[in-house]
Design a protein around this motif. Structure first.
Motif, PDB file in Angstrom:
ATOM      1  N   PRO A  66       6.979   4.551   4.958  1.00 18.34           N
ATOM      2  CA  PRO A  66       7.120   4.508   3.501  1.00 18.34           C
ATOM      3  C   PRO A  66       8.561   4.788   3.090  1.00 18.34           C
ATOM      4  O   PRO A  66       9.238   5.622   3.683  1.00 18.34           O
ATOM      5  N   GLU A  67       9.026   4.072   2.095  1.00 12.21           N
ATOM      6  CA  GLU A  67      10.411   4.229   1.632  1.00 12.21           C
ATOM      7  C   GLU A  67      10.482   5.357   0.604  1.00 12.21           C
ATOM      8  O   GLU A  67      10.308   5.142  -0.594  1.00 12.21           O
ATOM      9  N   LEU A  68      10.735   6.560   1.056  1.00 11.93           N
ATOM     10  CA  LEU A  68      10.870   7.718   0.182  1.00 11.93           C
ATOM     11  C   LEU A  68      12.193   8.410   0.474  1.00 11.93           C
ATOM     12  O   LEU A  68      12.670   8.414   1.620  1.00 11.93           O
ATOM     13  N   TYR A  69      12.790   9.016  -0.579  1.00 10.98           N
ATOM     14  CA  TYR A  69      14.099   9.637  -0.426  1.00 10.98           C
ATOM     15  C   TYR A  69      14.132  10.963  -1.189  1.00 10.98           C
ATOM     16  O   TYR A  69      13.420  11.161  -2.174  1.00 10.98           O
ATOM     17  N   ASP A  70      14.967  11.874  -0.688  1.00 12.60           N
ATOM     18  CA  ASP A  70      15.176  13.110  -1.436  1.00 12.60           C
ATOM     19  C   ASP A  70      16.329  12.901  -2.426  1.00 12.60           C
ATOM     20  O   ASP A  70      16.852  11.788  -2.586  1.00 12.60           O
ATOM     21  N   LYS A  71      16.761  13.978  -3.096  1.00 17.98           N
ATOM     22  CA  LYS A  71      17.787  13.862  -4.136  1.00 17.98           C
ATOM     23  C   LYS A  71      19.149  13.469  -3.579  1.00 17.98           C
ATOM     24  O   LYS A  71      20.033  13.020  -4.307  1.00 17.98           O
ATOM     25  N   VAL A 116       1.442   6.415  -0.609  1.00 15.35           N
ATOM     26  CA  VAL A 116       1.790   6.561   0.809  1.00 15.35           C
ATOM     27  C   VAL A 116       0.590   6.257   1.701  1.00 15.35           C
ATOM     28  O   VAL A 116       0.525   6.685   2.855  1.00 15.35           O
ATOM     29  N   SER A 117      -0.384   5.513   1.173  1.00 16.64           N
ATOM     30  CA  SER A 117      -1.528   5.109   1.993  1.00 16.64           C
ATOM     31  C   SER A 117      -1.025   4.271   3.159  1.00 16.64           C
ATOM     32  O   SER A 117      -0.186   3.378   2.976  1.00 16.64           O
ATOM     33  N   PRO A 118      -1.503   4.525   4.370  1.00 15.34           N
ATOM     34  CA  PRO A 118      -0.937   3.861   5.551  1.00 15.34           C
ATOM     35  C   PRO A 118      -1.355   2.405   5.706  1.00 15.34           C
ATOM     36  O   PRO A 118      -0.720   1.665   6.440  1.00 15.34           O
ATOM     37  N   PHE A 119      -2.440   1.988   5.019  1.00 16.60           N
ATOM     38  CA  PHE A 119      -2.902   0.608   5.179  1.00 16.60           C
ATOM     39  C   PHE A 119      -3.785   0.231   3.998  1.00 16.60           C
ATOM     40  O   PHE A 119      -4.161   1.074   3.171  1.00 16.60           O
ATOM     41  N   ASN A 120      -4.105  -1.048   3.934  1.00 11.03           N
ATOM     42  CA  ASN A 120      -4.998  -1.573   2.910  1.00 11.03           C
ATOM     43  C   ASN A 120      -6.418  -1.607   3.477  1.00 11.03           C
ATOM     44  O   ASN A 120      -6.733  -2.479   4.289  1.00 11.03           O
ATOM     45  N   ASP A 178      -7.047   5.266   0.710  1.00 14.59           N
ATOM     46  CA  ASP A 178      -6.325   4.269  -0.072  1.00 14.59           C
ATOM     47  C   ASP A 178      -5.741   4.849  -1.355  1.00 14.59           C
ATOM     48  O   ASP A 178      -5.203   4.117  -2.184  1.00 14.59           O
ATOM     49  N   ASN A 179      -5.846   6.159  -1.507  1.00  9.26           N
ATOM     50  CA  ASN A 179      -5.355   6.773  -2.741  1.00  9.26           C
ATOM     51  C   ASN A 179      -4.552   8.036  -2.427  1.00  9.26           C
ATOM     52  O   ASN A 179      -4.716   9.074  -3.051  1.00  9.26           O
ATOM     53  N   LEU A 180      -3.688   7.915  -1.419  1.00  9.86           N
ATOM     54  CA  LEU A 180      -2.829   9.034  -1.049  1.00  9.86           C
ATOM     55  C   LEU A 180      -1.488   8.890  -1.752  1.00  9.86           C
ATOM     56  O   LEU A 180      -0.871   7.815  -1.728  1.00  9.86           O
ATOM     57  N   HIS A 181      -1.032   9.958  -2.378  1.00  8.08           N
ATOM     58  CA  HIS A 181       0.217   9.908  -3.135  1.00  8.08           C
ATOM     59  C   HIS A 181       1.114  11.081  -2.752  1.00  8.08           C
ATOM     60  O   HIS A 181       0.636  12.120  -2.293  1.00  8.08           O
ATOM     61  N   PHE A 182       2.406  10.857  -2.939  1.00  7.66           N
ATOM     62  CA  PHE A 182       3.393  11.893  -2.651  1.00  7.66           C
ATOM     63  C   PHE A 182       4.401  11.912  -3.794  1.00  7.66           C
ATOM     64  O   PHE A 182       4.951  10.879  -4.184  1.00  7.66           O
ATOM     65  N   ILE A 239      12.768  10.269   3.798  1.00  6.64           N
ATOM     66  CA  ILE A 239      11.682  11.207   4.089  1.00  6.64           C
ATOM     67  C   ILE A 239      10.606  10.439   4.851  1.00  6.64           C
ATOM     68  O   ILE A 239      10.142   9.388   4.394  1.00  6.64           O
ATOM     69  N   TYR A 240      10.228  10.938   5.991  1.00  8.88           N
ATOM     70  CA  TYR A 240       9.218  10.275   6.812  1.00  8.88           C
ATOM     71  C   TYR A 240       7.966  11.144   6.847  1.00  8.88           C
ATOM     72  O   TYR A 240       7.978  12.254   7.380  1.00  8.88           O
ATOM     73  N   LEU A 241       6.900  10.621   6.276  1.00  4.92           N
ATOM     74  CA  LEU A 241       5.662  11.377   6.141  1.00  4.92           C
ATOM     75  C   LEU A 241       4.725  11.093   7.302  1.00  4.92           C
ATOM     76  O   LEU A 241       4.901  10.147   8.070  1.00  4.92           O
ATOM     77  N   PHE A 242       3.702  11.914   7.393  1.00  7.32           N
ATOM     78  CA  PHE A 242       2.616  11.709   8.347  1.00  7.32           C
ATOM     79  C   PHE A 242       1.340  11.519   7.515  1.00  7.32           C
ATOM     80  O   PHE A 242       0.571  12.451   7.294  1.00  7.32           O
ATOM     81  N   SER A 243       1.142  10.311   7.014  1.00  3.30           N
ATOM     82  CA  SER A 243       0.059  10.073   6.060  1.00  3.30           C
ATOM     83  C   SER A 243      -1.143   9.342   6.647  1.00  3.30           C
ATOM     84  O   SER A 243      -2.105   9.079   5.939  1.00  3.30           O
ATOM     85  N   ASN A 244      -1.092   9.021   7.921  1.00  5.48           N
ATOM     86  CA  ASN A 244      -2.192   8.263   8.535  1.00  5.48           C
ATOM     87  C   ASN A 244      -3.330   9.201   8.941  1.00  5.48           C
ATOM     88  O   ASN A 244      -3.655   9.355  10.122  1.00  5.48           O
TER      89      ASN A 244
END
Length: 744
Positions: A714-719, A245-249, A231-235, A724-729
């Motif tokens: 997760p809604e992340l973008y580069d410059k 970027v935590s995949p769930f609550n 629950d405390n994953l960050h990017f 950007i699509y992560l593998f955070s699960n």
């Protein structure tokens, strides 16, 4: 390391070489009893078994995955078991049973679990078995063939719950079976207590009663491999901004399931036996309270007559999902005025076995029976435009089956010819059409769709030698559409397809068995099974998006124009010489099947990607010391290349990025490392066992294949504002467990 492991496994499987419903009771081979999980090695066909499920500290998903060709789709927001056979899962594709009763539960989670991070607030939906692992004794799996009234398109899995004799020791009238386990990293406690009593009568009969209670806690706020809480994953993005970027609550996905089991077993004489059982499962998970109640009667009349062996099963199952008032569905608080879903299923099966002995070398066993399944799904909701939501589609399913199983034995040969005639009907409501020019009929109306299909399965086996008993089989099986497919009303009547056709699978298999007592020593046991299969599925049902004029767009289930293809090899081996033992399985497969639109992050995530990893294996190896009171062992889990559905619903998530409605594409998951678990058990007396275990001992960070949360977005973008699509699960990291089991 992984290549070495694969090579070692294949060597271990190959170098030592120089359908009735599966009832895995102990048999005698060459004058010696074999255990339940050894029976697959003397049973022709692609069959497997896992014993002592309740006693294991491995998860039920890991135990199912330890069988070749068999996997599970996992979803922390459901609390059920979703068996996957050769790349297909769900009601009808895999016939998942508990004590012979088909499981029809269809769970839908609220979005409190943070499944979607783009604001499209829909949870996941999946078929699964709501059952407590602590009450399970074994599971038997049949792939590629069928028997009786329990056919599945790809196969079946039957979980057996404990009975009176599992609790009471031989010769006693009373018994107790208790288990307790506790672990680090959010696992446990888990405990179960069952009491039983049994009394025998003078005429050879007996009466027994059992009551069991089970409870556990499973937290999803665990440490991932390498450190850090889920629950405390960050990017940190290109703008040096920290993103969650935590995949769930985890709070919404922490579960405390409870289970209840009652059985009354009556055997008034040698001819009659009956079991009355009640099983209940309770859980609170992902925004709703879940209950599953099963009432069941089994009866057998078996006099000393080759022409009369009557079996009867009657079961009623009621499932409910009641959503909490703060549950979020469709991005709104739709549960405030009351939101619930229910499923009622009635099962009836009756059959008789006829045995004809022609001479000492030949016999014919005939099983004639009928099966009935009535299955209804309902929902209660007070939301705007209920006919434009795919939440828990309503409808009724009725399946009537006549079946005939034949086994002709002559000398070393056995010929299995199994037939069933299935008459099915689906009933539901189709809303009026909206935007689709091909939607028909245009008006709102009640729909009734019915058909009759003939299925058959043939298998020939030859018991040439203990170390070589080949078999070959061919089967044709069908699956009628489910309520959730035909009456999928996400966009008025445009999404309802009353013209869906049944799926039809043609499967051929070839393989052989080996089983021998005394291979290298007087008391060792060796078993091996190798199977090749090839399956073609016609009219494969999947969901897709369509569009009309303007911005109108809708989803619908349809039959694929191209056949879905599945093929692969499956191997399993066991060797036990007392002081040393090993069990291993290996599967390698390829498949070509459409990717459903609902596998992504829309429409309640109806199902998820079911394509199996390219290959996978499980090895359980160990040694027994101190007169077999002390055991040290390891479970090794290898997983090859696995996939997820691309998280994006935009152009970059499509096979053809220039066509917004082309099929969704898949992505390879990062390489999954080989996971090592280590365990030690100590059995000071015959009725007391202590166990310690460390799972994911080397604390590897990895994504679990076929997990529903792998496709988070997760809604992340580069410059350059590219997504950007992560593998955070990430899966659970290193975990320590301690447990004990006591029986008297």
């Amino acid at each position: 390391m992984d290549k070495f492991l694969k090579f070692s496994l294949v060597a271990a499987l190959v170098l030592p070489l120089f359908g009735e419903d599966l009832e895995f009771d102990t048999l005698k081979v060459s004058g010696k009893k074999i255990s339940n999980d050894e029976k697959p090695y003397i049973t022709p066909g692609a069959v497997s078994s896992v014993d002592k499920i309740g006693s294991s500290t491995q998860s039920i998903d890991s135990l199912v995955r330890s069988m070749p060709g068999t996997y599970t789709n996992t979803d922390q927001s459901q609390g059920t078991v979703a068996v996957n056979i050769r790349g297909m899962t769900g009601l009808g594709r895999v016939n998942t049973m508990v004590d012979g009763v088909t499981q029809t539960f269809f769970g839908t989670s609220a979005d409190n679990g943070k499944f979607h991070q783009t604001g499209v607030g829909m949870g996941t939906s999946v078929f699964g078995a709501a059952v407590d692992q602590n009450f399970l004794a074994s599971v038997d799996v049949e792939r590629g063939t069928f028997s009786g009234g329990h056919g599945g398109l790809m196969g079946s899995a039957n979980f057996r719950t404990i009975g009176v004799d599992d609790v009471i020791s031989d010769g006693n009238n009373f018994g107790f079976l208790g288990r307790y386990s506790y672990g680090s990293n959010g696992v446990g406690p888990s405990y179960m207590g069952s009491v039983a009593s049994k009394f025998s009568t003078e005429n050879g009969g007996s009466y027994g009663v059992l009551f069991g209670y089970s409870a556990k806690k499973i937290s999803q706020n665990y440490k991932v491999g390498g450190g850090g809480k889920i629950d405390n994953l960050h990017f940190e993005d290109a703008y040096n901004k920290e993103n969650d970027v935590s995949p769930f609550n985890p709070k919404e996905l922490t579960q405390r399931p409870k289970g209840y089991l009652f059985k009354f077993e009556a055997k008034p004489d040698e001819k009659n036996s009956a079991t009355l059982s009640y099983r209940r499962y309770e859980n609170t998970l992902a925004g709703r309270d879940i209950t599953n109640d099963n009432y069941q009667i089994d009866y057998r009349f078996n006099p000393d007559n080759n022409l009369l062996d009557l079996n009867l099963l009657l079961a009623y199952t009621k499932s409910n999902q009641k959503y909490s008032k703060d549950a979020i569905v469709l991005t709104r608080g739709d549960a405030k005025k009351g939101l619930s879903a229910s499923n009622d299923a009635l099962t009836f099966d009756i059959s008789n076995n006829f045995l004809f002995d022609f001479n000492g070398d030949s016999s014919l066993n005939v099983k004639l029976g009928a099966n009935y399944l009535q299955n209804e799904y309902k929902n209660r909701m007070h939301i705007f435009k209920t006919e434009t939501t795919a939440f828990q589609p309503k409808g009724e399913q009725e399946i009537k089956t006549l079946y005939l199983d034949n086994t002709l034995s002559y000398d070393i040969f056995d010929l299995y010819v199994n037939l069933n005639l299935v008459n099915w009907e689906l009933k539901g409501h189709k809303p009026e059409c909206n935007a689709s020019p091909t939607c028909f009929p245009k008006r709102a109306m009640d729909i009734s769709k019915k058909d009759t299909n003939l299925n058959y399965s043939f298998m020939l086996s030859a018991n040439i030698d203990e170390l070589f008993s080949p078999f070959i089989s061919y089967s044709l099986s069908t699956r009628a559409p489910n309520v959730q497919e035909m009456f999928f009303a996400s966009d008025y009547g445009d999404s309802v397809n009353p013209f869906l056709k049944p799926e039809e699978a043609k499967t051929y298999q070839i393989g052989f068995n080996s089983f021998k007592h005394g291979l290298f020593t007087n008391d060792d046991r060796f078993g091996f099974k190798l199977t090749y299969y090839n399956t073609s599925v016609k009219d494969y049902i999947y969901s897709l998006s369509l569009t009309g004029s303007g911005a109108n767009r809708w989803m619908i289930y349809a039959n694929s124009l191209d056949d879905a293809k599945f093929k692969g090899i499956e191997a399993q081996i066991t060797y036990d010489m007392g002081v040393f033992y090993t069990k291993a399985s290996y599967s390698r497969q390829t498949s070509k099947q459409p990717v459903s639109e609902t596998y992504g992050n829309r429409a309640f995530g109806f199902g998820k990607i079911s394509e199996l990893p390219k290959d996978y294996a499980t090895i359980d190896i160990g040694t027994r010391l101190m007169d077999e009171k002390l055991t040290f062992g390891s479970v090794i889990k290898y997983t090859g290349k696995a996939k997820r559905v691309h998280p994006s619903d935009g152009d970059d998530g499509r096979v053809d990025p220039n066509r917004v409605l082309s099929q969704k594409k898949t992505q390879d998951l990062p390489q999954i490392p080989t996971i090592f678990d280590f365990y030690a058990t100590y059995k000071p007396t015959s009725n007391l066992t202590f166990k310690v275990e460390v799972q994911n001992a080397f604390d590897k960070n990895y994504l679990d294949a076929l997990n529903a949360f792998n496709s988070i977005q997760p809604e992340l973008y580069d410059k350059n504002d590219n997504s950007i699509y992560l593998f955070s699960n990430s899966s659970r990291g290193r975990t320590f467990l301690a447990s004990f089991e006591y029986k008297f």
